[in-house]
Design an enzyme around this catalytic site. Sequence first.
Site, PDB file in Angstrom:
ATOM      1  N   PHE A   1     -34.223   9.323 -14.979  1.00  0.00           N
ATOM      2  CA  PHE A   1     -35.048  10.473 -14.628  1.00  0.00           C
ATOM      3  C   PHE A   1     -34.194  11.605 -14.042  1.00  0.00           C
ATOM      4  O   PHE A   1     -34.303  12.761 -14.443  1.00  0.00           O
ATOM      5  CB  PHE A   1     -36.133  10.050 -13.626  1.00  0.00           C
ATOM      6  CG  PHE A   1     -37.043  11.182 -13.220  1.00  0.00           C
ATOM      7  CD1 PHE A   1     -37.886  11.776 -14.145  1.00  0.00           C
ATOM      8  CD2 PHE A   1     -37.031  11.664 -11.917  1.00  0.00           C
ATOM      9  CE1 PHE A   1     -38.716  12.833 -13.777  1.00  0.00           C
ATOM     10  CE2 PHE A   1     -37.858  12.719 -11.539  1.00  0.00           C
ATOM     11  CZ  PHE A   1     -38.701  13.293 -12.472  1.00  0.00           C
TER      12      PHE A   1
ATOM     13  N   GLN B   1      -9.163  13.963  -0.277  1.00  0.00           N
ATOM     14  CA  GLN B   1      -8.524  14.585  -1.444  1.00  0.00           C
ATOM     15  C   GLN B   1      -8.809  16.069  -1.488  1.00  0.00           C
ATOM     16  O   GLN B   1      -9.777  16.563  -0.905  1.00  0.00           O
ATOM     17  CB  GLN B   1      -9.032  13.934  -2.731  1.00  0.00           C
ATOM     18  CG  GLN B   1      -8.785  12.439  -2.760  1.00  0.00           C
ATOM     19  CD  GLN B   1      -9.173  11.814  -4.093  1.00  0.00           C
ATOM     20  OE1 GLN B   1      -8.642  12.174  -5.141  1.00  0.00           O
ATOM     21  NE2 GLN B   1     -10.100  10.888  -4.047  1.00  0.00           N
TER      22      GLN B   1
ATOM     23  N   CYS C   1       0.837  -1.196   0.000  1.00  0.00           N
ATOM     24  CA  CYS C   1       0.000   0.000   0.000  1.00  0.00           C
ATOM     25  C   CYS C   1       0.873   1.248   0.000  1.00  0.00           C
ATOM     26  O   CYS C   1       1.700   1.423   0.896  1.00  0.00           O
ATOM     27  CB  CYS C   1      -0.914  -0.029   1.213  1.00  0.00           C
ATOM     28  SG  CYS C   1      -1.724   1.535   1.514  1.00  0.00           S
TER      29      CYS C   1
ATOM     30  N   HIS D   1      -8.148   8.111   3.146  1.00  0.00           N
ATOM     31  CA  HIS D   1      -7.550   9.358   2.646  1.00  0.00           C
ATOM     32  C   HIS D   1      -8.627  10.355   2.240  1.00  0.00           C
ATOM     33  O   HIS D   1      -9.747   9.979   1.930  1.00  0.00           O
ATOM     34  CB  HIS D   1      -6.621   9.075   1.461  1.00  0.00           C
ATOM     35  CG  HIS D   1      -7.306   8.449   0.278  1.00  0.00           C
ATOM     36  ND1 HIS D   1      -7.641   7.106   0.238  1.00  0.00           N
ATOM     37  CD2 HIS D   1      -7.740   8.975  -0.886  1.00  0.00           C
ATOM     38  CE1 HIS D   1      -8.237   6.845  -0.910  1.00  0.00           C
ATOM     39  NE2 HIS D   1      -8.326   7.961  -1.621  1.00  0.00           N
TER      40      HIS D   1
HETATM   41 ZN   LIG Z   1      -2.026   1.232   3.803  1.00  0.00          ZN
END
Ligand SMILES: [Zn+2]
Length: 332
Positions: free
Chosen positions: A308, A168, A40, A166
């Site tokens: 719609f 932004q 990550c 997170h």
């Molecule tokens: Zn992470």
Amino acid sequence: MPELRKDPIVGRWVIIATQRAKRPSDFRPEKDTIVENESCPFCQGNEKLTPPEVDADRPTGTAKDTPGWLTRTVPNKYPALKNLSSLGKKSSGMFDTMKGVGQHEVIIESTSHDKQLADLSVEEIKRVIDACKRRSLILAKDERFKYVLIFKNYGLAAGASLEHSHTQLISLPVVPLRVSGELEGMKRYFDQKNKCIFCDMIEQEREEKKRQICENDEFYAFCPFASRSPFEICIVPKKHQHSFTDINENQVNSFARILKDILLRMKALLDNPSYNFIIHTSPLNGNTNELCHWHVELMPKLTKIAGFEWGTGFYINSTPPELAAKYLREVK
Ligand SMILES: [Zn+2]
Ligand SMILES: [Zn+2]
Ligand SMILES: [Zn+2]
């Protein structure tokens, strides 16, 4: 290079993101879960996987782009807009374009991979708010920018692509139509009554109490009278304040407390829904101090926009805000 194009009929700007042009096969149906990335880029120790940081809360004075931070802000690796030097406005007949100038940043809210914003402590949420404020103030100094939008997508249905929590932030060279539309409404009210519409709205909602969710010393949370979707929530500072960046230390604390409270209520009541969170604040150098009142719009993603809504701009909301507020108030 991204390009901004203006719709010649309604005046709405769109970002044409040519650098990430997608082919038909790239648009596969949504998967159920976000695939967890083994490495990550937002986890501590992986600082090299992001562009160099532009801001970080480093209480122990550790070096840039190394571990030891509490919040960390980095440019988005796949920005919708880029920080180019000039706007390069052009017209071709009725079609107006300008270069996709803007700054797109990601505020990594904490070092923990698994905690979402609602799970962070009030102290931790305060740090996130402070980071948003610091970056907004810096970007506001750039004369090319007219607006700074702070937003958050949580969960796949709301558009999040990374699990690590997170927020932004994106600076824009134009004021978006949604914002200018709201400002026009605020101005109309101000011209008639010489008062801010949000200040009056808070007063009426606090009297009626039907759509009230909760409040503290500085902030008020309610379901808007004309909520567009089930469980839409609005959080506002009780005292008139046009810009989010004017928030003081005590307000940061109150804002963090009410935000955590609301997110926990939403999580418990609606089974941890995906949601979008945006801050509407005054445009940069917009002279809207008296009539603009900054606020948070929070929208759990429970329904899909259909034909719609697309065709009319009308929304069909199956949960009256009075009922939604009652459920949210009753969450223990
Ligand atoms: Zn992470
Ligand atoms: Zn106001
Ligand atoms: Zn708004």
